[in-house]
Design an enzyme around this catalytic site. Structure first.
Site, PDB file in Angstrom:
ATOM      1  N   CYS A 201      10.154  -6.003  -5.419  1.00 52.19           N
ATOM      2  CA  CYS A 201      11.265  -5.054  -5.430  1.00 52.19           C
ATOM      3  C   CYS A 201      10.730  -3.627  -5.501  1.00 52.19           C
ATOM      4  CB  CYS A 201      12.172  -5.343  -6.623  1.00 52.19           C
ATOM      5  SG  CYS A 201      13.446  -4.104  -6.866  1.00 52.19           S
ATOM      6  N   CYS A 204      11.909  -2.046  -9.054  1.00 43.74           N
ATOM      7  CA  CYS A 204      11.352  -2.402 -10.377  1.00 43.74           C
ATOM      8  C   CYS A 204      10.075  -3.216 -10.308  1.00 43.74           C
ATOM      9  CB  CYS A 204      12.400  -3.164 -11.195  1.00 43.74           C
ATOM     10  SG  CYS A 204      12.595  -4.891 -10.678  1.00 43.74           S
ATOM     11  N   CYS A 217      16.906  -8.498  -5.696  1.00 43.51           N
ATOM     12  CA  CYS A 217      15.930  -8.606  -6.785  1.00 43.51           C
ATOM     13  C   CYS A 217      16.598  -9.358  -7.931  1.00 43.51           C
ATOM     14  CB  CYS A 217      15.482  -7.221  -7.238  1.00 43.51           C
ATOM     15  SG  CYS A 217      14.421  -7.287  -8.716  1.00 43.51           S
ATOM     16  N   CYS A 220      16.368  -6.715 -11.365  1.00 42.36           N
ATOM     17  CA  CYS A 220      17.112  -5.463 -11.614  1.00 42.36           C
ATOM     18  C   CYS A 220      18.425  -5.379 -10.840  1.00 42.36           C
ATOM     19  CB  CYS A 220      16.242  -4.245 -11.286  1.00 42.36           C
ATOM     20  SG  CYS A 220      16.050  -3.943  -9.511  1.00 42.36           S
ATOM     21  N   ASP A 338      -9.572   1.277   9.710  1.00 44.14           N
ATOM     22  CA  ASP A 338      -9.662   0.012   8.968  1.00 44.14           C
ATOM     23  C   ASP A 338      -9.007  -1.088   9.804  1.00 44.14           C
ATOM     24  OD1 ASP A 338      -9.211  -2.148   7.252  1.00 44.14           O
ATOM     25  OD2 ASP A 338      -8.776  -0.882   5.527  1.00 44.14           O
TER      26      ASP A 338
END
EC number: 6.3.5.13
Length: 412
Positions: A201, A204, A217, A220, A338
């Site tokens: 999430c 949170c 989520c 939360c 990368d």
């Protein structure tokens, strides 16, 4: 609106003239379009030039990891139904390139601007947009923007309290988190194939639950908002529940999603969905993407895929096996240096396709394909790869600078 008194000061006019001169010199020297260097010079002479150029325009900003160049084109086509449009159609999407594009649009009413994700908040400050389209956020150029949640946070802070209407993808939790600080959001159910950057999430850090197409989520309560626009198969559903057919020359589900978001943006400016979607049919290719070109007596379809989410979408639209596939990967600064993201791409989806591998980082890609148990040949050049491919059309998939290299080689 356009047609108001001239907003440009003498200094701004000088900056525009100098920028155009430098851009023309760059083009004459064969160094590309010159838009970036021209914009840099112009902004050096007048740091407020972007804001000045934007102040008489109704601006739309488009930002995302994937699909922003195409969506910018689709929105620009739709808005031409309502007036002249200026746009950075070639994808120079940082402040210098944007400034250069706007300097060339003296009679425009609308500006449709593609914006690099990292620059969105600053460009929004300068251009005071009427609408901002947020499509998706996923990992890309890992050395430059390693953390997608930080980008979402940057958007969230930069757009807090913005007067713009934000058209945002309800299916991407990172985009929803970013857009939720804005007072005026139109949610679009545009879908999300790639989910690996949104398992936790953004609010949170809790674990996301993903039943079906929904998400929330469990800790939360942060959850998918109710969309007012939606992609449904080959149709766009508008807020009144009417279904409008999508007719595109561009392939794949991702482009239908781009069209759904574009129709929602067009409606902000009073262009009805039917008109907007009909105009989008005009777009055949975007900066070479999806073009079918003749090369060495073969038909090559050029496809751009810059990151894991883009490769996943691209695999879903290539012709079925045994269509040959050429893959090309570079890792220059514009790509991100990368290449570890190659390990996030599910190359088993290419099983049954004869594969040739080219590009600066062909050996990195070869190792990845070996582990994915794919049959492939490493080639020194596009020419060699085409000669080794069995008959029929060839799908060519490349990341950013590799794609530009290929376009130069095939004369596209």
């Amino acid at each position: 609106m356009a047609g108001n008194s001239d907003p440009l000061t003498p200094r701004a006019k000088l900056a525009v003239t100098a920028g155009k001169a430098v851009a023309a010199a760059s083009r004459a020297a064969g160094r590309g379009s010159g838009s970036v260097i021209g914009g840099r010079v112009a902004l050096k002479l007048d740091p407020d030039l972007l804001a000045r150029l934007a102040q008489n325009l109704d601006c739309v900003l488009v930002s995302a990891t994937n699909g922003k160049t195409t969506t910018t084109r689709l929105i620009a086509e739709a808005l031409r139904a309502a007036g002249p449009v200026v746009s950075n159609a070639l994808g120079a999407n940082m402040p210098a390139g944007i400034t250069s594009a706007l300097a060339g649009g003296s009679d425009a009413k609308f500006a449709v601007i593609e914006v690099d994700e990292k620059y969105l908040a600053g460009v929004a400050r300068d251009t005071d947009p009427k609408c901002i389209a947020l499509l998706n956020l996923s990992r890309d150029q890992l050395d430059r923007a390693a953390e997608t949640r930080m980008l979402a946070e940057n958007w969230r802070e930069g757009l807090a309290g913005s007067k713009a209407v934000v058209v945002a993808n309800a299916d991407d939790p990172l985009v929803v988190w970013a857009a939720s600080s804005s007072p005026n959001v139109i949610w679009v159910a545009a879908g999300q194939m790639w989910k690996d950057d949104a398992w936790s999430c953004p609010s949170c850090g809790g674990v996301m639950q993903r039943p079906g197409d929904d998400w929330f989520c469990g800790e939360c309560g942060f959850r998918r908002p109710t969309p007012s626009w939606a992609l449904s198969g080959d149709h766009v559903l508008d807020p009144h529940g009417s279904a409008w057919p999508i007719h595109l020359q561009l392939p794949g589900r991702a482009n239908k999603a781009n069209a759904a978001s574009s129709a929602a943006v067009a409606a902000v400016f009073g262009v009805p969905p039917q008109v907007a979607l009909e105009r989008m049919y005009q777009v055949q290719a975007v900066a070479g993407r999806y073009d079918v070109v003749q090369f060495q007596g073969r038909d090559l379809r050029l496809l751009l895929a810059k990151n894991p989410a883009g490769w996943l979408e691209t695999f879903s639209l290539i012709d079925p096996p045994p269509t040959p596939v050429i893959l090309s990967v570079n890792a220059r600064s514009a790509d991100g240096t990368d290449t570890s993201w190659l390990w996030d791409v599910d190359y088993t989806r290419l099983t049954g396709h004869p594969i040739c591998v080219v590009g600066d980082r062909k050996l990195d890609l070869a190792v990845r394909l070996e582990v994915a148990d794919q049959q492939f040949q490493v080639c020194e050049s596009l020419d060699q790869a085409v000669q080794l491919c069995p008959p029929g059309r060839i799908e060519v998939i490349a990341n950013y600078t590799a794609f530009q290299d290929l376009r130069r080689r095939v004369g596209n």
